[in-house]
Design a protein around this motif. Structure first.
Motif, PDB file in Angstrom:
ATOM      1  N   THR A 143       0.836  -1.198   0.000  1.00  0.00           N
ATOM      2  CA  THR A 143       0.000   0.000   0.000  1.00  0.00           C
ATOM      3  C   THR A 143       0.875   1.253   0.000  1.00  0.00           C
ATOM      4  O   THR A 143       2.082   1.179   0.206  1.00  0.00           O
ATOM      5  CB  THR A 143      -0.930   0.028   1.231  1.00  0.00           C
ATOM      6  OG1 THR A 143      -0.141   0.007   2.422  1.00  0.00           O
ATOM      7  CG2 THR A 143      -1.881  -1.167   1.224  1.00  0.00           C
ATOM      8  N   ASN A 157      -0.092   1.968   6.833  1.00  0.00           N
ATOM      9  CA  ASN A 157      -0.393   2.459   8.183  1.00  0.00           C
ATOM     10  C   ASN A 157       0.257   1.581   9.246  1.00  0.00           C
ATOM     11  O   ASN A 157       0.928   0.591   8.946  1.00  0.00           O
ATOM     12  CB  ASN A 157      -1.909   2.584   8.388  1.00  0.00           C
ATOM     13  CG  ASN A 157      -2.640   1.262   8.175  1.00  0.00           C
ATOM     14  OD1 ASN A 157      -2.097   0.187   8.402  1.00  0.00           O
ATOM     15  ND2 ASN A 157      -3.880   1.340   7.728  1.00  0.00           N
ATOM     16  N   TYR A 177      -6.431   1.167   0.809  1.00  0.00           N
ATOM     17  CA  TYR A 177      -5.163   1.849   1.074  1.00  0.00           C
ATOM     18  C   TYR A 177      -4.154   1.656  -0.057  1.00  0.00           C
ATOM     19  O   TYR A 177      -3.023   2.124   0.052  1.00  0.00           O
ATOM     20  CB  TYR A 177      -4.559   1.344   2.388  1.00  0.00           C
ATOM     21  CG  TYR A 177      -5.324   1.770   3.621  1.00  0.00           C
ATOM     22  CD1 TYR A 177      -5.282   3.087   4.062  1.00  0.00           C
ATOM     23  CD2 TYR A 177      -6.080   0.854   4.339  1.00  0.00           C
ATOM     24  CE1 TYR A 177      -5.973   3.490   5.192  1.00  0.00           C
ATOM     25  CE2 TYR A 177      -6.779   1.241   5.476  1.00  0.00           C
ATOM     26  CZ  TYR A 177      -6.727   2.563   5.895  1.00  0.00           C
ATOM     27  OH  TYR A 177      -7.421   2.955   7.007  1.00  0.00           O
ATOM     28  N   THR A 188      -3.069   7.231   1.836  1.00  0.00           N
ATOM     29  CA  THR A 188      -2.522   7.154   3.186  1.00  0.00           C
ATOM     30  C   THR A 188      -3.043   8.353   3.959  1.00  0.00           C
ATOM     31  O   THR A 188      -3.520   9.322   3.366  1.00  0.00           O
ATOM     32  CB  THR A 188      -0.987   7.109   3.172  1.00  0.00           C
ATOM     33  OG1 THR A 188      -0.495   6.673   4.436  1.00  0.00           O
ATOM     34  CG2 THR A 188      -0.376   8.466   2.841  1.00  0.00           C
ATOM     35  N   ALA A 199      -9.975   0.260   3.299  1.00  0.00           N
ATOM     36  CA  ALA A 199     -10.102   1.547   3.985  1.00  0.00           C
ATOM     37  C   ALA A 199     -11.537   1.840   4.396  1.00  0.00           C
ATOM     38  O   ALA A 199     -11.791   2.704   5.230  1.00  0.00           O
ATOM     39  CB  ALA A 199      -9.591   2.673   3.085  1.00  0.00           C
ATOM     40  N   SER A 208      -0.367   6.874   8.718  1.00  0.00           N
ATOM     41  CA  SER A 208       0.736   6.419   7.872  1.00  0.00           C
ATOM     42  C   SER A 208       1.983   6.126   8.701  1.00  0.00           C
ATOM     43  O   SER A 208       2.239   6.769   9.722  1.00  0.00           O
ATOM     44  CB  SER A 208       1.055   7.498   6.834  1.00  0.00           C
ATOM     45  OG  SER A 208       2.273   7.223   6.182  1.00  0.00           O
TER      46      SER A 208
END
Length: 207
Positions: A8, A12, A38, A42, A157, A183
């Motif tokens: 991604t 995260n 994602y 971010t 997400a 992030s």
């Protein structure tokens, strides 16, 4: 533990915490691209709270498009916008200047394919974290797994999972309080050389 996970855009905390604890990480390379994930976004902590940074992409007219084939739209200089957003959000953080030279090239060198760009960003972050990751890539898509733990769900997400992550000092704590699962850049700029220790200790909240 061998885990399967989606690459991604500057993943995260949950993503990196899972990877930091794995013996081996396998990156999903053969899935179809899906919106609202994602893969191309971010979230960072800006002066007004959570700020979404999205990589613009060129959608195919086909119903299904492979993630690896998805091209980035460079009509606008989104990379410069993202870098300015990061500078504005983190220039007063303890470690922004420490890492900015290692990260800046990601926002100046042209990026063509989203998956390739995400892998490049992740490898740069791993270098910053000094995370020695044993990794491989899938060659075919498998819906169910037998020999790996499936962490592909973390890419969604839309499904906001509330993680009880330990707090750390963020730039705008005094304005909006602690915001978890942002992030990896938020952890890196605020925690610096302690970032990997923090991430490894958060796995308990997602396992």
């Amino acid at each position: 533990m061998n885990i399967l996970i989606h690459p991604t855009y500057f993943p995260n905390v949950a993503h990196v915490a899972a990877m930091a604890q794995a013996n081996e990480v396998t990156f999903e390379m053969d899935d179809n691209y899906q919106k609202q994930t994602y893969r191309n976004r971010t979230y960072i902590y800006a002066a007004n709270g959570i700020l979404q940074l999205s990589v613009p992409v060129i959608h195919s007219q086909k119903d299904r498009q492979k993630y690896r084939d998805l091209k980035i739209s460079n009509v606008e200089n989104w990379q410069a916008i993202h870098w300015k957003s990061l500078e504005s959000a983190y220039k007063t953080s303890p470690f922004f200047e420490y890492y900015e030279d290692e990260l800046r090239h990601l926002f100046t060198e042209k990026a063509d394919y989203l998956l390739d760009f995400n892998l490049k960003c992740m490898n740069t972050v791993f270098d910053c974290l000094q995370l020695d990751l044993k990794s491989s890539k899938t060659e075919i898509y498998q819906k169910t797994l037998e020999d790996k733990s499936d962490y592909r769900f973390l890419v969604n997400a839309r499904k906001q999972i509330s993680y009880n992550f330990d707090t750390y000092t963020q730039v705008f704590n005094d304005k909006h309080g602690f915001i978890p699962n942002l992030s990896i850049l938020d952890v890196l700029f605020n925690e610096g050389t302690n970032a990997l220790n923090y991430l490894e200790s958060q796995y308990k909240h997602i396992s």
